[in-house]
Design an enzyme around this catalytic site. Structure first.
Site, PDB file in Angstrom:
ATOM      1  N   SER A  35      67.819  18.298 -43.469  1.00  0.00           N
ATOM      2  CA  SER A  35      66.898  19.242 -42.843  1.00  0.00           C
ATOM      3  C   SER A  35      67.358  20.687 -43.012  1.00  0.00           C
ATOM      4  O   SER A  35      67.589  21.133 -44.122  1.00  0.00           O
ATOM      5  CB  SER A  35      66.711  18.872 -41.380  1.00  0.00           C
ATOM      6  N   HIS A  36      67.558  21.398 -41.908  1.00  0.00           N
ATOM      7  CA  HIS A  36      67.903  22.811 -41.992  1.00  0.00           C
ATOM      8  C   HIS A  36      69.405  23.035 -42.137  1.00  0.00           C
ATOM      9  O   HIS A  36      69.843  24.167 -42.276  1.00  0.00           O
ATOM     10  CB  HIS A  36      67.444  23.513 -40.711  1.00  0.00           C
ATOM     11  N   ASP A  66      61.372  24.713 -42.616  1.00  0.00           N
ATOM     12  CA  ASP A  66      62.812  24.471 -42.725  1.00  0.00           C
ATOM     13  C   ASP A  66      63.193  23.806 -44.046  1.00  0.00           C
ATOM     14  O   ASP A  66      62.369  23.690 -44.962  1.00  0.00           O
ATOM     15  CB  ASP A  66      63.306  23.636 -41.534  1.00  0.00           C
ATOM     16  N   ASP A 103      63.626  20.784 -45.185  1.00  0.00           N
ATOM     17  CA  ASP A 103      62.848  19.659 -45.710  1.00  0.00           C
ATOM     18  C   ASP A 103      61.364  19.754 -45.384  1.00  0.00           C
ATOM     19  O   ASP A 103      60.615  18.790 -45.596  1.00  0.00           O
ATOM     20  CB  ASP A 103      63.428  18.332 -45.197  1.00  0.00           C
ATOM     21  N   ASP A 133      59.605  20.026 -42.538  1.00  0.00           N
ATOM     22  CA  ASP A 133      58.930  19.405 -41.389  1.00  0.00           C
ATOM     23  C   ASP A 133      58.876  20.299 -40.152  1.00  0.00           C
ATOM     24  O   ASP A 133      58.137  20.020 -39.228  1.00  0.00           O
ATOM     25  CB  ASP A 133      59.524  18.020 -41.056  1.00  0.00           C
ATOM     26  N   ARG A 134      59.648  21.385 -40.141  1.00  0.00           N
ATOM     27  CA  ARG A 134      59.591  22.281 -38.987  1.00  0.00           C
ATOM     28  C   ARG A 134      58.716  23.490 -39.285  1.00  0.00           C
ATOM     29  O   ARG A 134      58.476  23.812 -40.455  1.00  0.00           O
ATOM     30  CB  ARG A 134      60.991  22.795 -38.625  1.00  0.00           C
ATOM     31  N   LYS A 194      56.924  15.089 -38.461  1.00  0.00           N
ATOM     32  CA  LYS A 194      56.461  16.425 -38.134  1.00  0.00           C
ATOM     33  C   LYS A 194      56.167  17.139 -39.441  1.00  0.00           C
ATOM     34  O   LYS A 194      56.671  16.752 -40.493  1.00  0.00           O
ATOM     35  CB  LYS A 194      57.447  17.168 -37.258  1.00  0.00           C
TER      36      LYS A 194
HETATM   37  C1  VG1 Z   1      67.272  18.041 -33.679  1.00  0.00           C
HETATM   38  C2  VG1 Z   1      66.128  18.422 -32.760  1.00  0.00           C
HETATM   39  C3  VG1 Z   1      65.124  17.283 -32.668  1.00  0.00           C
HETATM   40  C4  VG1 Z   1      64.658  16.929 -34.084  1.00  0.00           C
HETATM   41  C5  VG1 Z   1      65.844  16.614 -34.968  1.00  0.00           C
HETATM   42  C6  VG1 Z   1      65.442  16.350 -36.407  1.00  0.00           C
HETATM   43  O1  VG1 Z   1      67.958  16.923 -33.142  1.00  0.00           O
HETATM   44  O2  VG1 Z   1      66.588  18.766 -31.493  1.00  0.00           O
HETATM   45  O3  VG1 Z   1      64.054  17.662 -31.852  1.00  0.00           O
HETATM   46  O4  VG1 Z   1      63.788  15.823 -34.038  1.00  0.00           O
HETATM   47  O5  VG1 Z   1      66.757  17.708 -34.959  1.00  0.00           O
HETATM   48  O6  VG1 Z   1      64.747  17.415 -36.937  1.00  0.00           O
HETATM   49  P1  VG1 Z   1      69.313  17.052 -32.308  1.00  0.00           P
HETATM   50  O7  VG1 Z   1      69.733  15.636 -32.028  1.00  0.00           O
HETATM   51  O8  VG1 Z   1      70.260  17.835 -33.158  1.00  0.00           O
HETATM   52  O9  VG1 Z   1      68.958  17.799 -31.075  1.00  0.00           O
HETATM   53  V1  VG1 Z   1      65.067  17.905 -38.527  1.00  0.00           V
HETATM   54  O10 VG1 Z   1      63.877  19.010 -38.955  1.00  0.00           O
HETATM   55  O11 VG1 Z   1      66.621  18.448 -38.390  1.00  0.00           O
HETATM   56  O12 VG1 Z   1      64.991  16.493 -39.413  1.00  0.00           O
HETATM   57 CO    CO Z   2      63.615  19.253 -40.883  1.00  0.00          CO
END
Ligand code: VG1
Ligand code: CO
Length: 543
Positions: free
Chosen positions: A113-114, A277, A279, A281-282, A376
């Site tokens: 992700s990010h 972000d 990937d 999805d944000r 998302k």
């Molecule tokens: C974080 C966010 C959560 C989200 C997850 C994956 O998780 O708080 O809401 O679903 O990232 O998003 P955590 O456990 O670090 O709080 V992504 O865009 O990083 O795949």
């Molecule tokens: Co992401």
């Protein structure tokens, strides 16, 4: 074609977190690390012979190597077909779209992700099931258990696939189809939104900047926003995906998306700004000198859903993760639809969407989506806002002001303390837990504590239970302080404090959230002793 059975041994630490397995690239590059995990997935997901697997990632460093290994393992394990995005690319929502459209058995998405990318940064892998969504906890736990028992994995001896050419290739009995990474997703978006109305908006005196942050959304945003919707060239900034995300941290929030924030808060600021972000999805939504919290964004979408063609007949219900503010709850109440509260992570929304209970879902962490996929979806959220703006012909700020007049304002903020010592982080949460009984009835920040607990969730569809999903301090007036440890980090621990209070009085709606929540922030420090345990007096990131 020869199938090799490679002897291996379990490698510790392969339990998927909030969103798959994430670790440093150097960890993933260790012999057998990736292969062990992939074989464990293939071993527990059911009969995969003759099935189709979708494969793609956010393009970060090690993406291509990982894809070649996984294709060879898929062939050795009996898949009939792998659908892989050109160049090994698929954004997370696009992968979900492709799994659903081609009725694949499931998919492997390569992303952290990010989290920063590059040889010294992070990598990740996640398995999505046939509905296009992240594997539920029972599946991720079975995968983890398998990683602790594995003794061998299967891989074919074959040449690498040319990932840059669209077309069909054979690897033994298996077909590898390299597909356009953007086309299916773009077609899905076209079927959801009023593209003519958005085209009309973009042709007006309306200025807009989208920041792809050198991550996977670049090609998607350029095709959809500039080529299909006619936004002027240059609307998409940082649109060229890079293996190290240009050295940046593609997390669309006020701290990390500072380039975009500076533009939207500068002189001659555009009317609308958005970012996605690593990937895809944000999403972050900004107006001219205005920031929309993700919790409010979800509420505004729910309240305005019928302006979007795909949702014009209304939405079935909404869901939000527990730490997400209750703004959308008020919209659901007004609409007379159900609102579900789930643990953090998109995997908890899938069963509700499959059962037709909810149409829109969201998380405070800049994630919004709908039942069009089971992830998302960053660009979808941006298009949703553009569709609303095109119909309402008002500024982002005035849409929010109007929303707060109608529903009241849920002041909301999240404070993250990143890379904290793991033992200290555990102590912080335990310290609050130890006071569950004594806090009850006490007055903190001028509010009476109603209840303290560890959030637990029973999935209303399949009955599965998830415990320890966040420490909650709930107040009688509906305000909340929540403490949670992140499940996506790769070094130390990250403590998240989520703060929320509700304000009906419109004369107070213009307050800055940090000011409105100042006493709650003090109370959070006081009851957790976070500064004492961690040695930190300020959060790393405030959103
Ligand atoms: C974080 C966010 C959560 C989200 C997850 C994956 O998780 O708080 O809401 O679903 O990232 O998003 P955590 O456990 O670090 O709080 V992504 O865009 O990083 O795949
Ligand atoms: Co992401």
């Amino acid at each position: 074609m020869r199938i090799k059975s490679m002897p291996t041994q379990p490698i510790a630490g392969q339990r998927p977190g909030t969103s798959g397995l994430r670790a440093k690239v150097k960890v993933f590059q260790q012999p057998h690390y990736l292969a062990n995990f992939v074989q464990s997935v293939f071993d527990v997901i059911g009969d995969i012979s003759g099935q189709t697997l979708v494969l793609g990632g956010d393009g970060r460093y090690f993406n291509r190597e990982a894809i070649q290994i996984i294709i060879k393992m898929a062939a050795a394990n009996g898949f009939a077909k792998v659908l892989v995005g050109q160049g090994g690319i698929l954004s997370t929502p696009a992968a979900s779209c492709v799994i659903r459209k081609y009725q694949a058995f499931g998919g492997l998405i390569l992303s952290a992700s990010h989290n920063p990318a590059g040889p010294d940064a992070d990598f990740g892998i996640k398995y999505n099931i046939g509905n296009g969504g992240p594997a539920p906890e029972q599946v991720t736990e079975a995968i983890f258990k398998r990683t602790t028992e594995i003794t061998a994995y299967k891989i074919v001896e074959a040449d690498d696939i040319h990932l840059d050419e669209i077309g069909q290739f054979s690897m033994g009995d298996m077909q590898v189809q390299v597909i356009d990474a953007v086309a299916d997703y773009a077609a899905l978006m076209q079927g959801i939104f009023d593209f003519d109305a958005i085209r009309g908006l973009l042709a007006q005196d309306f200025s807009f900047v989208f920041d792809a942050m050198h991550a996977v959304t670049g090609p998607y945003a350029t095709t959809i926003l500039e080529d299909m919707l006619g936004a002027p060239k240059g609307t998409v900034i940082n649109g060229e995906p890079k293996e190290d995300f240009g050295g940046g941290h593609p997390d669309p929030n006020l701290t990390y998306a500072h380039e975009l924030v500076d533009i939207l808060y500068g002189d001659d600021a555009p009317d609308f700004g958005a970012a996605s972000d690593g990937d895809g999805d944000r999403n972050m939504i900004l107006g001219n000198h205005f920031f929309v919290t993700p919790s409010d964004s979800l509420a505004v979408m729910a309240a305005n859903a019928t302006l979007v063609p795909a949702y014009q007949d209304g939405i079935a219900g909404v869901a939000r993760s527990m730490p997400t503010s209750g703004a959308v709850d008020r919209v659901a109440e007004a609409l007379g639809i159900d609102c579900y509260e789930t643990p953090t992570g998109w995997k908890f929304f899938g069963s509700l969407m499959d059962a037709g209970k909810v149409t829109l879902c969201g998380e405070e962490s800049f994630g919004t989506g709908s039942d069009h996929v089971r992830e998302k979806d960053g660009l979808w959220a941006v298009l949703f806002w553009l569709n609303i703006l095109a119909v309402r012909q008002e500024s982002v700020e005035s849409i929010l002001a109007d929303h707060w007049v109608k529903y009241g304002r849920n002041f909301y903020s999240r404070h993250d303390y990143e890379a904290v010592d793991s033992a200290a982080a555990t102590q912080v949460l335990q310290h609050v837990r130890d006071q569950f009984e004594s806090l009850k009835g006490q007055t903190l920040a001028g509010r009476v504590v109603k209840l303290c607990d560890d959030f637990a969730y029973t999935d209303p569809i399949d009955g599965s239970i998830s415990t320890n999903q966040g420490v909650r301090v709930l107040f009688e007036d509906g305000s909340r302080i929540i403490f949670r440890l992140s499940g996506t980090g790769t070094s130390g621990a990250t403590i998240r404090i989520y703060l929320e209070s509700y304000e009906q009085d419109t004369t107070k709606h213009d307050l800055d959230a940090q000011v409105a929540l100042a006493d709650m922030i003090d109370a959070a420090h006081q009851i957790s002793k976070l500064p004492e345990f961690t040695g930190r007096d300020k959060p790393t990131v405030i959103t």
